[in-house]
Every structure is written in C-alpha cells, then in structure tokens.
Design an enzyme around this catalytic site. Structure first.
Site, PDB file in Angstrom:
ATOM      1  N   ASP A 105       6.256  -6.700   2.470  1.00 24.98           N
ATOM      2  CA  ASP A 105       5.253  -6.003   1.658  1.00 24.98           C
ATOM      3  C   ASP A 105       4.602  -4.942   2.544  1.00 24.98           C
ATOM      4  O   ASP A 105       4.803  -4.932   3.763  1.00 24.98           O
ATOM      5  CB  ASP A 105       4.218  -7.013   1.116  1.00 24.98           C
ATOM      6  CG  ASP A 105       3.284  -6.409   0.084  1.00 24.98           C
ATOM      7  OD1 ASP A 105       3.553  -5.291  -0.406  1.00 24.98           O
ATOM      8  OD2 ASP A 105       2.260  -7.050  -0.229  1.00 24.98           O
ATOM      9  N   GLN A 111       2.983 -12.563  -9.248  1.00 18.51           N
ATOM     10  CA  GLN A 111       4.078 -12.039  -8.430  1.00 18.51           C
ATOM     11  C   GLN A 111       4.972 -13.183  -7.959  1.00 18.51           C
ATOM     12  O   GLN A 111       6.205 -13.095  -8.002  1.00 18.51           O
ATOM     13  CB  GLN A 111       3.498 -11.268  -7.231  1.00 18.51           C
ATOM     14  CG  GLN A 111       4.552 -10.642  -6.347  1.00 18.51           C
ATOM     15  CD  GLN A 111       5.340  -9.553  -7.057  1.00 18.51           C
ATOM     16  OE1 GLN A 111       4.761  -8.621  -7.589  1.00 18.51           O
ATOM     17  NE2 GLN A 111       6.668  -9.663  -7.067  1.00 18.51           N
TER      18      GLN A 111
END
Ligand code: CP
Length: 309
Positions: free
Chosen positions: A229, A141
């Site tokens: 997130d 990521q």
C-alpha cells in the site's frame, strides 16, 4: 470480537473481527455468489426499497462507487454525503448525526478519520454502521482481499501472504482477516512502521501467528501473495522525504520480485506508481490488483445484505 449477539441492537461492521469466523465465511460465500450472478447477468433484489447513507469525511473512488453501485444492483439506493453536505465540521455532535440518519436510512457507511468516531456513530445508530475506512481499520477492503486470495489460491489452505511497507490501517485489518482464515502472514516494515502490538495480539487471539520482520527480501521469498500500500497516506504529505528514505528497499518491483517470481501482487489502490510499487509490477501477469478492486463491489454487497437481513 463479537461472540454473542443482542437481537435488540443492530450489528455493525467496524472491523473484520466484528464477524465471527463462521459469519466471515458466510459473507465471503455470498460475495462469491453475487460475483457469479453479475457474471451470469442474473438480477438480485435483496435490498429492494432499502437506503444506505454514505458519510465521507475523506476522499474515495473505490469505496464510494462500489457501495453505490452495489446498492443499485441489489435494488436499493445510496445517498452520498461528502464533507460539504454534513454538519460534523460545523459543530454537530456525531451522536446527533447518527440518531437523525437512523430515522431515514436502513444502514450507514462512514469514512471518518478517527476510529473512535465510527464507534460513536455505531453506538448511537439504530441501524447497522459499516466502517468505510478509519485511521485504524479498513475492514471492507479486507473482505475484498480475502475474496481475491480465495479465488486466486482456490481456498486459504496453506496460503502464505506477505504485507510489505507501512503497517497502516489496511495492514491492520488484513492481519485480522488472515488470522481468521488461517493465512500464514508475514509483515515486513521498516523499523518504526510496524503493526500496532494491540492488533498483533488480536490476531493471535483469533488464532493467527503473524511473523514480523524488517527484511523485505526474506519476507517475499516463497510468499504466495505480496500485498503493499502507499507509503504516504492522506495527511502524511509533510513526512514525504523522511518516509521515502525510510521505505527504501521495500518497493514491490523487479529487485524484490526476482525472489518471488510466482507470487500474486496485491494493492488496495490508490497506488503511487514508482514509490511502493513499480509500473511494471502493477501491469505484470503477477498482478491481481484490479480483480481485488472489483471484489470490493461483491464483498460489500454481501456484507450489506448480511447486516440488513
Ligand atoms: N482502497 C480504497 O479504499 O480506495 P478508495 O480510497 O478510492 O475508496
């Protein structure tokens, strides 16, 4: 951090600082080249005849599809092994899984819960192992995140990024990536959700100087990039009520964005719209979330071809 290499052992990618800074930039340059090639319709068959074994103990959309598509685009092949396909849950030691897989495939990508488990896979593998997310790290990521920031900001010089929310596995790898690229990082979390001190120390050793705060407004003001997130990760569903209360004020939405009207908004996805980020924010012109998702494909092709060369 890897500073010397043993040519008899495969290189692994378990966290961002398994690459040297030079290697990280090599991978990011290759990711950009692969992206240009896809856009131009050019073919690359750098991994022709190679097979990637993909072990998933946890669900995934982006990681699975981007790795599998990446292998196909590079002339290789990927095999998906979900929880029902692997023997780990039925008592097979990880080291046996790892040794046997090494006899079939050219590289292994693993999404397992505990970070020590991906380390065991790597220890016993004769082929490169790539971490597709553990409870501690999400380096693939971070590669895509860095590629996205580099594109958006035309490089890393003078870029300031704010991580806002939970100091989770994605945040931890991102902190290391920022340190290696000289991105000025601020991490804003509620008390009790900070980044691990050990990760902050690693970031400092890599040349970073992350600022930590519990004030979300201060953290986003003047940031070039705001990254969030989910507040409730897989396995934390029982903590929902407590977490929703603790993260109040940390939502990326109109209240915070009035202090950062020019900042780019990032999210690694999946997003819980209405919790850590509003619908309006993710759909706004400030959002680069889907470019970030796309870059998983290019960045992972780059790291695979680098590991397999
Ligand atoms: N960001 C990410 O890793 O997405 P998936 O869980 O869908 O793979």
């Amino acid at each position: 951090m890897t500073t010397e290499t043993d040519d008899t052992q495969p290189r692994h990618f378990l966290d961002v600082d398994d690459l040297t800074e030079t290697e990280l930039f090599t991978v990011l340059d290759q990711a950009a080249a692969y992206k240009r090639a896809v856009e131009a319709g050019d073919e690359h068959t750098d991994l022709e005849g190679q097979t990637l074994g993909m072990l998933f103990q946890k669900a995934s959309t982006r990681t699975r599809v981007s790795f599998e598509t990446g292998m196909t685009q590079l002339g290789g092949h990927a095999i998906f092994l979900g929880e029902d396909d692997i023997q780990l849950g039925r008592g097979e030691p990880l080291k046996d899984t790892s040794r046997a897989l090494s006899r079939y495939v050219d590289a292994v990508m693993a999404r397992v819960f505990k970070h020590e488990n991906v380390e065991v896979l790597a220890e016993y593998a004769d082929v490169p192992v790539v971490n597709g997310l553990t409870d501690d790290a999400h380096p693939c990521q971070t590669l895509a995140d860095l590629q996205t920031i580099r594109e958006q900001e035309d490089g890393f010089d003078g870029v300031s990024a704010t991580w806002i929310g939970d100091g989770n596995n994605v945040a931890q790898s991102f902190a290391l990536g920022c340190a290696m690229t000289d991105i000025d990082l601020t991490v804003a979390t509620p008390e009790g959700y900070e980044l691990d001190e050990e990760v902050l120390e690693r970031a400092r050793e890599l040349g970073g100087d992350p600022t930590t705060t519990t004030d979300p407004v201060e953290a986003v003001t003047d940031a070039d990039v705001i990254y969030t997130d989910v507040w409730i990760s897989m396995g934390q569903e029982d903590e929902r009520d407590v977490r929703m209360n603790d993260f109040e004020g940390f939502q990326v939405g109109a209240d915070l964005l009035e202090h950062a009207p020019e900042a780019s908004i990032m999210h690694c996805l999946p997003a819980h719209r209405g919790e850590e980020i509003t619908d309006e924010a993710i759909e706004s012109d400030q959002s680069i979330v889907f470019d970030q998702a796309e870059n998983r494909l290019h960045a992972q092709k780059a790291v695979l071809s680098w590991l397999l060369e």
